[in-house]
Scaffold this active site. Structure first.
Site, PDB file in Angstrom:
ATOM      1  N   SER A  97     -42.560  23.165  50.106  1.00 50.28           N
ATOM      2  CA  SER A  97     -42.186  23.217  49.169  1.00 50.28           C
ATOM      3  C   SER A  97     -43.488  23.644  48.857  1.00 50.28           C
ATOM      4  CB  SER A  97     -41.739  21.873  48.864  1.00 50.28           C
ATOM      5  OG  SER A  97     -40.918  21.560  48.899  1.00 50.28           O
ATOM      6  N   GLN A  98     -43.779  24.008  47.625  1.00 48.80           N
ATOM      7  CA  GLN A  98     -45.136  24.217  46.910  1.00 48.80           C
ATOM      8  C   GLN A  98     -45.601  22.999  46.573  1.00 48.80           C
ATOM      9  OE1 GLN A  98     -43.964  24.671  42.876  1.00 48.80           O
ATOM     10  NE2 GLN A  98     -45.729  25.586  41.568  1.00 48.80           N
TER      11      GLN A  98
END
Ligand code: SAH
Length: 250
Positions: free
Chosen positions: A102-103
């Site tokens: 994920s970011q």
């Protein structure tokens, strides 16, 4: 027939385009390996500081323990070598097997939402690269994390061990069912999109505990949802629109 096909394959492999493709692959790996060596630890530390300042604090994450953990975990060790230069970028990255890390902002936000602290016992569904588990492990006592893809479970477990995260336990399996042997948990983080909140996870949450989960249409946009268990009742709060890879069922 089988022999013919094998010969055909040999012929294709000896052609120039194939050799060139192979040479290019070797060259790329050599360049990236030397880049990661000359891009020293100091540069990675600076990139991490910048990531926290510009992508995470700037968007309102303020929990001290979360920010410290995001500044500490070497994210570049959790991404494929070919993408090491993008490790601190403001976006998710592919980690193989069609999955993503994920970011950074989303990892920080989900961590902050569970209000992590010492002495806690946390369950994560969707180990992936092991990055979110490592961030949690910097703060809480023990992290239990479940991954359904064997190759990812195996490489994340080896990576976490190599980096010294002895308080993370990785299990290969279907996270929908949770990990009843270690329940109840103070917090549960689901890092894959679900159409509904899995009932086994609700049951494995401690009274007073919290769960963060992206809920909604799995191949579209979901809502990052915060659930609190109070006196056996569940109180739900919708946080923001997100896009996660789907929670797969076995
Ligand atoms: N938290 C990860 C990224 C999550 S990507 C990180 O920090 O890198 C979502 C992950 O959930 C993928 O690795 C996917 O294989 C896994 N997954 C999907 N369905 C699952 C399930 N039912 N149980 C456990 N893991 C699952």
């Amino acid at each position: 027939m089988r022999q013919k096909m094998a010969m055909g394959t040999e012929l294709v492999r000896n052609t120039w385009p194939h050799r060139w493709k192979k040479m290019k692959r070797i060259l790329l790996v050599a360049i990236f390996s030397s880049c990661s060596l000359c891009f020293g630890q100091e540069e990675f530390t600076k990139a991490r500081e910048r990531m926290v300042r510009e992508q995470i604090s700037a968007r309102g994450v303020s929990d001290t323990a979360t920010l410290r953990a995001m500044r500490t975990v070497p994210r570049h060790n959790f991404v494929p070598l070919q993408r090491i230069g993008d490790a601190y970028g403001d976006f998710p990255l592919p980690i193989g097997e069609g999955q993503t890390i994920s970011q950074p902002y989303i990892v920080a936000l989900m961590t902050e939402l569970i209000k992590p602290g010492r002495g806690q016992h946390v369950l994560e569904i969707g180990t992936g690269s092991g990055y979110q588990a490592a961030v949690l492990a910097e703060i809480v006592d023990s992290v239990f994390t479940i991954e359904i893809v064997p190759q990812l479970a195996q490489s994340a477990a080896a990576r976490l061990k190599r980096l010294g995260y002895g308080n993370v336990l990785v299990r290969l399996g279907d996270g929908y069912l949770g990990w009843p042997e270690h329940a109840p948990f103070d917090a549960i983080l689901v890092t894959a999109a679900a159409e509904h909140v899995p009932q086994p996870l609700v049951e494995q949450l401690k009274d007073g505990g919290v769960m963060v989960i992206p809920v909604g249409e799995v191949r579209s946009v979901q809502t990052l949802t915060l659930l609190r268990k109070r006196g056996g009742r569940i109180v739900t709060e919708e946080k923001l629109p997100v896009r996660f890879v789907p929670l797969i069922r076995q």
